[in-house]
Design a protein around this motif. Structure first.
Motif, mmCIF file in Angstrom:
data_model
loop_
_atom_site.group_PDB
_atom_site.id
_atom_site.type_symbol
_atom_site.label_atom_id
_atom_site.label_comp_id
_atom_site.label_asym_id
_atom_site.label_seq_id
_atom_site.Cartn_x
_atom_site.Cartn_y
_atom_site.Cartn_z
ATOM 1 N N TYR A 548 -3.133 26.917 9.318
ATOM 2 C CA TYR A 548 -2.453 27.977 8.571
ATOM 3 C C TYR A 548 -2.828 29.338 9.138
ATOM 4 O O TYR A 548 -3.979 29.579 9.496
ATOM 5 N N LEU A 549 -1.843 30.235 9.173
ATOM 6 C CA LEU A 549 -2.048 31.577 9.704
ATOM 7 C C LEU A 549 -1.424 32.587 8.757
ATOM 8 O O LEU A 549 -0.245 32.492 8.417
ATOM 9 N N CYS A 550 -2.229 33.569 8.313
ATOM 10 C CA CYS A 550 -1.713 34.576 7.397
ATOM 11 C C CYS A 550 -2.286 35.940 7.767
ATOM 12 O O CYS A 550 -3.503 36.096 7.893
ATOM 13 N N GLY A 551 -1.402 36.923 7.948
ATOM 14 C CA GLY A 551 -1.857 38.268 8.272
ATOM 15 C C GLY A 551 -0.803 39.068 8.998
ATOM 16 O O GLY A 551 0.385 38.753 8.947
ATOM 17 N N ASP A 552 -1.250 40.106 9.697
ATOM 18 C CA ASP A 552 -0.373 41.035 10.402
ATOM 19 C C ASP A 552 0.413 40.335 11.503
ATOM 20 O O ASP A 552 -0.154 39.691 12.381
ATOM 21 N N MET A 553 1.725 40.487 11.459
ATOM 22 C CA MET A 553 2.612 39.799 12.394
ATOM 23 C C MET A 553 2.568 40.397 13.792
ATOM 24 O O MET A 553 2.595 39.677 14.786
ATOM 25 N N LYS A 554 2.481 41.716 13.866
ATOM 26 C CA LYS A 554 2.661 42.389 15.148
ATOM 27 C C LYS A 554 1.507 42.150 16.107
ATOM 28 O O LYS A 554 1.716 41.974 17.306
ATOM 29 N N TYR A 555 0.288 42.125 15.579
ATOM 30 C CA TYR A 555 -0.867 41.999 16.464
ATOM 31 C C TYR A 555 -1.663 40.720 16.219
ATOM 32 O O TYR A 555 -1.708 39.832 17.051
ATOM 33 N N MET A 556 -2.274 40.612 15.051
ATOM 34 C CA MET A 556 -3.171 39.495 14.767
ATOM 35 C C MET A 556 -2.501 38.133 14.924
ATOM 36 O O MET A 556 -3.003 37.246 15.598
ATOM 37 N N ALA A 557 -1.323 37.979 14.317
ATOM 38 C CA ALA A 557 -0.647 36.678 14.354
ATOM 39 C C ALA A 557 -0.283 36.269 15.784
ATOM 40 O O ALA A 557 -0.437 35.105 16.173
ATOM 41 N N LYS A 558 0.203 37.229 16.565
ATOM 42 C CA LYS A 558 0.564 36.917 17.950
ATOM 43 C C LYS A 558 -0.653 36.526 18.764
ATOM 44 O O LYS A 558 -0.623 35.567 19.547
ATOM 45 N N ASP A 559 -1.763 37.260 18.581
ATOM 46 C CA ASP A 559 -2.987 36.959 19.321
ATOM 47 C C ASP A 559 -3.537 35.581 18.956
ATOM 48 O O ASP A 559 -4.017 34.846 19.823
ATOM 49 N N VAL A 560 -3.476 35.232 17.678
ATOM 50 C CA VAL A 560 -3.963 33.926 17.236
ATOM 51 C C VAL A 560 -3.124 32.802 17.839
ATOM 52 O O VAL A 560 -3.654 31.789 18.306
ATOM 53 N N GLN A 561 -1.800 32.966 17.851
ATOM 54 C CA GLN A 561 -0.948 31.917 18.408
ATOM 55 C C GLN A 561 -1.171 31.743 19.917
ATOM 56 O O GLN A 561 -1.180 30.614 20.420
ATOM 57 N N ILE A 562 -1.363 32.846 20.622
ATOM 58 C CA ILE A 562 -1.648 32.767 22.057
ATOM 59 C C ILE A 562 -2.967 32.032 22.282
ATOM 60 O O ILE A 562 -3.081 31.167 23.162
ATOM 61 N N THR A 563 -3.971 32.355 21.464
ATOM 62 C CA THR A 563 -5.286 31.701 21.574
ATOM 63 C C THR A 563 -5.182 30.220 21.257
ATOM 64 O O THR A 563 -5.769 29.383 21.953
ATOM 65 N N LEU A 564 -4.460 29.871 20.206
ATOM 66 C CA LEU A 564 -4.320 28.465 19.820
ATOM 67 C C LEU A 564 -3.643 27.676 20.936
ATOM 68 O O LEU A 564 -4.058 26.547 21.254
ATOM 69 N N LEU A 565 -2.615 28.234 21.534
ATOM 70 C CA LEU A 565 -1.921 27.564 22.633
ATOM 71 C C LEU A 565 -2.862 27.341 23.814
ATOM 72 O O LEU A 565 -2.850 26.265 24.439
ATOM 73 N N ASP A 566 -3.688 28.327 24.085
ATOM 74 C CA ASP A 566 -4.656 28.204 25.181
ATOM 75 C C ASP A 566 -5.701 27.131 24.868
ATOM 76 O O ASP A 566 -6.113 26.375 25.761
ATOM 77 N N ILE A 567 -6.145 27.043 23.607
ATOM 78 C CA ILE A 567 -7.104 26.008 23.199
ATOM 79 C C ILE A 567 -6.508 24.619 23.375
ATOM 80 O O ILE A 567 -7.159 23.694 23.874
ATOM 81 N N ILE A 568 -5.261 24.458 22.967
ATOM 82 C CA ILE A 568 -4.574 23.165 23.116
ATOM 83 C C ILE A 568 -4.497 22.779 24.589
ATOM 84 O O ILE A 568 -4.766 21.627 24.964
ATOM 85 N N LYS A 569 -4.158 23.741 25.406
ATOM 86 C CA LYS A 569 -4.028 23.500 26.845
ATOM 87 C C LYS A 569 -5.373 23.115 27.469
ATOM 88 O O LYS A 569 -5.476 22.132 28.213
ATOM 89 N N THR A 570 -6.419 23.875 27.136
ATOM 90 C CA THR A 570 -7.742 23.660 27.722
ATOM 91 C C THR A 570 -8.392 22.384 27.210
ATOM 92 O O THR A 570 -8.835 21.527 27.987
ATOM 93 N N GLN A 571 -8.464 22.259 25.886
ATOM 94 C CA GLN A 571 -9.164 21.117 25.296
ATOM 95 C C GLN A 571 -8.381 19.814 25.436
ATOM 96 O O GLN A 571 -8.967 18.735 25.489
ATOM 97 N N GLY A 572 -7.072 19.927 25.523
ATOM 98 C CA GLY A 572 -6.267 18.720 25.682
ATOM 99 C C GLY A 572 -6.025 18.345 27.124
ATOM 100 O O GLY A 572 -5.412 17.303 27.400
ATOM 101 N N GLY A 573 -6.505 19.185 28.047
ATOM 102 C CA GLY A 573 -6.291 18.933 29.470
ATOM 103 C C GLY A 573 -4.811 18.858 29.798
ATOM 104 O O GLY A 573 -4.371 17.977 30.550
ATOM 105 N N MET A 574 -4.042 19.782 29.247
ATOM 106 C CA MET A 574 -2.585 19.717 29.374
ATOM 107 C C MET A 574 -2.053 20.808 30.295
ATOM 108 O O MET A 574 -2.675 21.850 30.484
ATOM 109 N N THR A 575 -0.890 20.558 30.823
ATOM 110 C CA THR A 575 -0.151 21.607 31.530
ATOM 111 C C THR A 575 0.388 22.580 30.498
ATOM 112 O O THR A 575 0.404 22.293 29.285
#
Length: 597
Positions: A548-575
């Motif tokens: 779940y993600l709740c907060g400012d759309m313009k900055y915080m939410a975008k940064d969290v989604q970018i970080t989550l995508l990077d975590i999935i890529k790194t920890q999952g060993g994915m392209t």
């Protein structure tokens, strides 16, 4: 039509008045379709008995096919689509109602009649459930649709640059594919009900022309409930039970916890829903606008809600604390001011001027002679403000709680105030009354049966997670739960600190990670804490956790989604491609949910 000119008798008029009192938008839309069908029955010679008993069988003519697709972030498009589908079925139309994420876009080639109701999220982006459909229809794989009739209703907010962009682009894509438009695209602002009702009426009329001999279905059964339904158009007058500042004296933020009474209202809500508060503009700003215009504050003017004094209209019914592109464009056209036109013609200048300015700035920096009526014609209705509910009804029963950050700042030597936050923080006290309603949010729901949850919030974005844990405590569900919370300082800005400690001790909250950005030399935000815990966080996702993600759309939410995508890529060993597919799967399974503002 006036009562004097009405063809109804006194008994019928009284019944009509009772029927429409406190009516909700979707109910009004449904009735509109029903009465259209009734009028069609009269014009084709059906008797009263035939109409009321539905004796004309649907088998008399072939069923008329219609598909309605909706894409929504808050649930408004869904409610409108559902009401429209019910009306269509009342007119003997076989209606298929589908959320966009549950519809296979390749089926478009088989459709005959398609209605699309879709919101725009953020800066011109489709809501998450609409992403796949949007990419398909606007992409290279979109098929030729020469045999398709369509219409699009777009929901949005004029305060954003790309107003209703998703609906506009879907309409353009359908047009490019060769489909025939039934009725023109309608773009709805936050005060969408009337425009949506008119579009619905036009759509049903257009469909009726394609289906001229359609029989009328059975009349709707009487409503078994006599309870009043509260909504934006018919809000509940509640009493303030409690109001407490929950930031410390040293904080540069003022955040308040407010509690309202619901006793006797019959109102119900779920964790994840929002509370709509009918806002009131700052009185000082109203006075300065009236002074700048040089009109009399008690002058009676015609408004959207009838005749009011100019002062009352500005304080209660029109948006004046925020500027929108639409307002500045209207002002430029009305005044023919070259400097305002120059702002409108430059995206960069327009973006700069919109930020931190209000309606008074426009009047003072680019003065023009306007009557009270002319001025009101430029403004949009004052929309209610929505606040994430910070309580579970199972825990607090006949109450509802919200968490409000007071908006106040200085620009060009003048104090600026948020319309609703300062109304709640400065002018509302315990035992005062305020108008409210529940704004349902089916796309931000607590995972059932105590399944693992990861909750990420900054500032007042922590509000729905208080509701989540109250809900779990009420049901004695001690499943895995993990909170990431960010604010400025531990000592003054740790919202609901004692409650989180209590939940940790009792086992309803398993883990908590905190990011206080100003407590050290280098700023630390929630996305940094996510990165630190990425290994375990990914294991939680693999074990079925909802994020779940709740907060400012313009900055915080975008940064969290970018970080989550990077975590999935790194920890999952994915392209990168596989990581994005994994993220998309989380969204489709309702295991990534965002409530951003």
């Amino acid at each position: 039509m006036s009562i004097k000119l009405s063809p109804l008798n006194d008994v019928q008029l009284k019944a009509l008045e009772q029927l429409t009192q406190g009516i909700q938008p979707e109910q009004a839309i449904w009735l509109n379709g029903y009465f259209q069908g009734l009028a069609g029955a009269v014009s084709t010679g059906l008797t009263k008995t035939q109409t009321s008993q539905g004796l004309v069988s649907a088998k008399a003519v072939d069923k008329f096919p219609l598909t309605i697709l909706y894409g929504t972030h808050t649930g408004r498009s869904q409610a409108l689509a559902k009401a429209l589908c019910e009306q269509a079925r009342a007119q003997n139309i076989t209606c298929l109602l589908k959320p966009m994420d549950d519809y296979k876009p390749k089926q478009l080639k088989e459709e005959k009649n398609l209605l699309v109701i879709v919101s725009t999220h953020g800066e011109g982006e489709p809501p998450e459930m609409a992403e796949e459909f949007y990419e398909f229809i606007t992409g290279k794989r979109a098929p030729k649709l020469n045999g398709l009739n369509y219409a699009v209703l777009a929901l949005g907010d004029k305060s954003y640059k790309l107003f209703c962009q998703t609906g506009i682009e879907i309409k353009q894509a359908l047009q490019k594919a060769g489909a025939k438009e039934l009725v023109p695209l309608v773009k709805c602002d936050v005060d969408y009900e009337d425009d949506a009702a008119q579009w619905t009426q036009n759509v049903l009329a257009a469909l009726g022309k394609l289906q001229p001999q359609a029989p009328v279905s059975t009349a709707p059964s009487a409503d078994k409930s006599s309870e009043v339904v509260y909504s934006k158009k018919n809000p509940f007058r509640t009493t303030v039970l409690d109001k407490v500042r929950i930031t410390g004296r040293d904080s540069d933020k003022e955040v308040y916890h407010l509690e309202f009474a619901l006793e006797g209202s019959g109102i119900s809500y779920e964790p994840g829903d929002a509370l709509g508060v009918i806002a009131q503009n700052p009185p000082q700003l109203v006075k300065e606008i009236i002074k700048s215009l040089g009109v009399i504050d008690t002058e009676v003017v015609e408004t959207r809600v009838g005749k009011l004094s100019f002062n009352e209209a500005l304080e209660h019914h029109y948006e004046i604390t925020l500027l929108t592109r639409d307002l500045i464009q209207k002002y430029a056209e009305k005044t023919q001011n070259k400097k305002v036109k120059a702002i409108v013609e430059s995206d960069e200048k327009l973006d700069q001027y919109l930020y931190g300015h209000d309606v008074l700035d426009l009047l003072q920096e680019f003065p023009a002679r306007l009557t009270a009526t002319e001025f009101l014609e430029l403004l949009r209705p004052l929309p209610p403000r929505l606040y994430s509910i910070s309580s579970s009804q199972k825990a607090v029963e006949d109450e509802v709680h919200i968490t409000v950050s007071r908006v106040r700042y200085e620009n060009k030597g003048r104090q600026r105030y948020g319309a609703c936050s300062t109304f709640l923080a400065d002018r509302l006290e315990v035992d005062d009354q305020v108008l409210i309603y529940i704004d349902k949010n089916p796309n931000f729901r607590l995972a059932e049966n105590g399944k693992p949850i990861i909750m990420v919030g900054a500032g007042t974005g922590i509000a729905p997670y208080r509701a989540f844990l109250q809900e779990r405590e009420s049901g004695n569900q001690k499943g895995k739960s993990w909170l990431f919370f960010g604010e400025r300082r531990f000592s003054s800005d740790f919202l609901y600190q004692l409650e989180w400690q209590k939940y940790l001790q009792k086992g309803y909250l398993e883990k908590i990670d905190l990011a206080f950005s100003r407590d050290q030399k280098e700023k630390v935000y929630v996305q940094h804490k996510l990165k630190e815990q990425q290994g375990e966080l990914f294991r939680w996702l693999e074990d079925g956790a909802s994020f779940y993600l709740c907060g400012d759309m313009k900055y915080m939410a975008k940064d969290v989604q970018i970080t989550l995508l990077d975590i999935i890529k790194t920890q999952g060993g994915m392209t990168d491609k596989k990581a994005r597919a994994y993220f998309k799967k989380l969204k489709k399974e309702k295991r990534f949910m965002a409530d951003v503002y």
